[in-house]
Design a protein around this motif. Structure first.
Motif, short mmCIF file in Angstrom:
data_model
loop_
_atom_site.label_atom_id
_atom_site.label_comp_id
_atom_site.label_asym_id
_atom_site.label_seq_id
_atom_site.Cartn_x
_atom_site.Cartn_y
_atom_site.Cartn_z
N SER A 287 0.84 -1.19 0.00
CA SER A 287 0.00 0.00 0.00
C SER A 287 0.88 1.25 0.00
N CYS A 288 0.58 2.20 -0.88
CA CYS A 288 1.47 3.36 -1.03
C CYS A 288 0.68 4.52 -1.63
N GLN A 289 1.37 5.62 -1.88
CA GLN A 289 0.83 6.73 -2.64
C GLN A 289 1.86 7.14 -3.68
N THR A 290 1.42 7.88 -4.71
CA THR A 290 2.33 8.30 -5.77
C THR A 290 2.25 9.82 -5.95
N ASN A 291 3.21 10.34 -6.72
CA ASN A 291 3.12 11.76 -7.06
C ASN A 291 2.23 11.94 -8.28
N GLN A 292 2.06 13.17 -8.71
CA GLN A 292 1.11 13.51 -9.77
C GLN A 292 1.56 13.07 -11.16
N GLN A 293 2.76 12.58 -11.30
CA GLN A 293 3.24 12.12 -12.61
C GLN A 293 2.80 10.69 -12.92
N ILE A 294 2.13 10.06 -11.98
CA ILE A 294 1.78 8.65 -12.10
C ILE A 294 0.26 8.47 -12.00
N ASN A 295 -0.30 7.74 -12.95
CA ASN A 295 -1.69 7.28 -12.88
C ASN A 295 -1.68 5.82 -12.48
N THR A 296 -2.55 5.44 -11.57
CA THR A 296 -2.58 4.07 -11.07
C THR A 296 -3.93 3.43 -11.32
N ILE A 297 -3.88 2.23 -11.90
CA ILE A 297 -5.09 1.43 -12.11
C ILE A 297 -5.34 0.60 -10.86
N ILE A 298 -6.47 0.81 -10.22
CA ILE A 298 -6.91 -0.07 -9.14
C ILE A 298 -7.71 -1.19 -9.80
N ASN A 299 -7.21 -2.41 -9.71
CA ASN A 299 -7.81 -3.52 -10.44
C ASN A 299 -9.26 -3.76 -10.01
N LYS A 300 -10.14 -3.85 -10.99
CA LYS A 300 -11.55 -4.18 -10.71
C LYS A 300 -11.65 -5.61 -10.19
N ASP A 301 -10.81 -6.48 -10.73
CA ASP A 301 -10.75 -7.88 -10.31
C ASP A 301 -9.28 -8.18 -10.05
N ASN A 302 -8.93 -8.56 -8.81
CA ASN A 302 -7.52 -8.76 -8.47
C ASN A 302 -6.85 -9.82 -9.34
N LYS A 303 -7.65 -10.79 -9.84
CA LYS A 303 -7.06 -11.83 -10.68
C LYS A 303 -6.71 -11.32 -12.08
N MET A 304 -7.04 -10.06 -12.35
CA MET A 304 -6.63 -9.46 -13.63
C MET A 304 -5.34 -8.67 -13.50
N CYS A 305 -4.74 -8.64 -12.31
CA CYS A 305 -3.59 -7.74 -12.08
C CYS A 305 -2.42 -8.03 -13.02
N TYR A 306 -2.09 -9.31 -13.24
CA TYR A 306 -0.94 -9.63 -14.09
C TYR A 306 -1.27 -9.42 -15.57
N PHE A 307 -2.50 -9.72 -15.95
CA PHE A 307 -2.94 -9.42 -17.32
C PHE A 307 -2.88 -7.91 -17.55
N ASN A 308 -3.40 -7.14 -16.61
CA ASN A 308 -3.36 -5.68 -16.74
C ASN A 308 -1.94 -5.15 -16.79
N PHE A 309 -1.07 -5.73 -15.96
CA PHE A 309 0.33 -5.31 -15.91
C PHE A 309 1.00 -5.43 -17.28
N PHE A 310 0.91 -6.61 -17.89
CA PHE A 310 1.56 -6.80 -19.19
C PHE A 310 0.81 -6.08 -20.31
N SER A 311 -0.51 -5.93 -20.19
CA SER A 311 -1.25 -5.14 -21.19
C SER A 311 -0.73 -3.72 -21.23
N LEU A 312 -0.51 -3.13 -20.05
CA LEU A 312 0.02 -1.76 -19.98
C LEU A 312 1.47 -1.70 -20.42
N ARG A 313 2.26 -2.73 -20.05
CA ARG A 313 3.65 -2.77 -20.54
C ARG A 313 3.67 -2.78 -22.07
N ASN A 314 2.77 -3.56 -22.68
CA ASN A 314 2.71 -3.64 -24.13
C ASN A 314 2.27 -2.32 -24.77
N LEU A 315 1.63 -1.47 -23.98
CA LEU A 315 1.15 -0.18 -24.49
C LEU A 315 2.11 0.97 -24.20
#
Length: 403
Positions: A287-315
């Motif tokens: 659990s953390c906070q970020t500065n204004q240069q970072i947008n953070t996706i809060i996963n709608k479904d925790n089991k999508m976290c790794y799919f979301n991670f690589f989807s964003l990496r690919n983008l």
């Protein structure tokens, strides 16, 4: 000179111990990619098909980023912003590497416009050295820690490659196993038109907003109020994310007063840099906070976290392109970010991917955590071993603290 340094260590002027050779110019257009690392004052800057120095050796930043010290066991090419030091029977090279790292060389700037480390000033430094047998024993302890850190990094690199390769096979090449366990696309699985091209039947094009329960843009509390900082809440900035799957430790921490309640980022959220250096993607290690240069996706479904991670990496390239608006500072705002589109499979596919790679990501996380402890131990031991405050018996059985 520290008073606790042992009397049996010899005080030596560095110029009497080694020669700091000048590196040689090697412009980008003259480089031929190869197996030899090219070192500048800030570290590895590429590779070349020829070496200048037969390894092992040390590299010292002399111009620009001054005072950084690197150890390279293989042959290498130091460019003209560096000095290099060769092996010698007068000292143990690894010990000299660790010794130089304790001498605050980065503070020895002798140039006003471009920072520079003067060789004669380097040579004038006096410090104490033990006999070479003790040098080797000390260097062995520190290098063993560094080798374990590097091993963990290499393991994590391979594990990440494995998880990413499976992601590409299933979600980019569409070769996930069908009901018969065969690769979907190459086995004739039905494909349909979408705004992002042909996709498997039953898959959808969604926005980042669709796959998020919330998108949080970070915020920096007032730096004029010192009580906002110095607590135990990690405050993630872009440099904390570089080269990290998980961000666990940060340079800056917030206090309870400095933290903003609606900006809390839970573990496994996807943090994406969107300003200045857009396109860097990391998972929140806690659990953390970020500065204004970072947008953070809060996963709608925790089991999508790794799919979301690589989807964003690919983008990453898309995010960088969208952030290039012609201004001096690259900037992708939250509204633009939330509308980026991705291809999303049915829930059973992301669940299956999560179940396959969860242990991989857990190992990456634990290895990163272990490295933080090893780095802390190494950095604690380094000045004590280099000053002789802690002595190493030559049988290496125990550490002895100087009284």
């Amino acid at each position: 000179m520290k008073s606790n340094q042992p009397v049996d260590w010899e005080e030596i002027q560095l110029g009497e111990l080694f020669t700091a050779h000048y590196g040689k110019s090697l412009t980008q257009k003259n480089r031929v990619p190869g197996k030899y690392k090219v070192y500048g004052s800030s570290g590895i800057t590429g590779t070349h098909n020829e070496f200048l120095v037969k390894g092992p050796g040390l590299i010292i930043g002399r111009k620009g980023t001054i005072g950084n010290v690197y150890y390279e066991k293989n042959s290498f090419y130091p460019i003209d912003t560096t000095y290099y030091v060769k092996e010698s029977n007068r000292y143990d090279l690894l010990f000299l590497y660790y010794k130089l790292k304790t001498l605050d060389l980065d503070k020895m700037n002798t140039h006003s416009a471009v920072p520079g480390l003067n060789r004669e000033q380097l040579y004038s430094i006096k410090t104490k050295f033990p006999k070479i047998t003790e040098q080797k024993a000390i260097a062995n302890i520190l290098s063993t820690l560094d080798e374990k850190i590097e091993t963990n990094n290499q393991i994590n690199e391979k594990l990440e490659e494995m998880a990413q390769a499976l992601f590409k096979h299933w979600f980019v090449d569409f070769e996930f196993p069908n009901e018969n366990g065969e690769p979907y696309k190459s086995s004739g699985g039905e494909m349909v038109e979408s705004e992002l091209g042909m996709i498997p039947k039953g898959w959808e094009v969604k926005t980042i907003n669709d796959i998020s329960s919330e998108i949080i843009t970070g915020k920096t509390p007032s730096t004029k109020e010192k009580e906002n900082f110095g607590g135990n809440i990690p405050f993630v900035k872009i440099p904390d994310m570089h080269g990290k799957v998980y961000v666990e430790k940060t340079e800056t921490y917030l206090s309870e007063k400095g933290a903003v309640k609606n900006k809390i980022v839970p573990k496994n959220s996807i943090m994406v840099s969107c300003i200045a250096t857009p396109g860097i993607v990391s998972l929140a290690g806690q659990s953390c906070q970020t500065n204004q240069q970072i947008n953070t996706i809060i996963n709608k479904d925790n089991k999508m976290c790794y799919f979301n991670f690589f989807s964003l990496r690919n983008l990453s390239d898309t995010i960088r392109t969208l952030g290039s608006s012609g201004s001096a500072t690259l900037n992708l705002n939250k509204n633009q970010f939330s509308k980026i589109k991705i291809v999303v499979p049915p829930k059973e596919m992301t669940d299956k991917y999560f179940n396959v790679v969860d242990k991989i990501f857990e190992t990456i996380y634990l290895n990163q955590k272990e490295n933080l402890k090893l780095i802390e131990l190494r950095d604690t031991l380094l000045p004590k071993l280099m000053s002789g405050e802690i002595r190493v018996p030559l049988d290496n059985e125990t550490l002895v603290e100087q009284s």
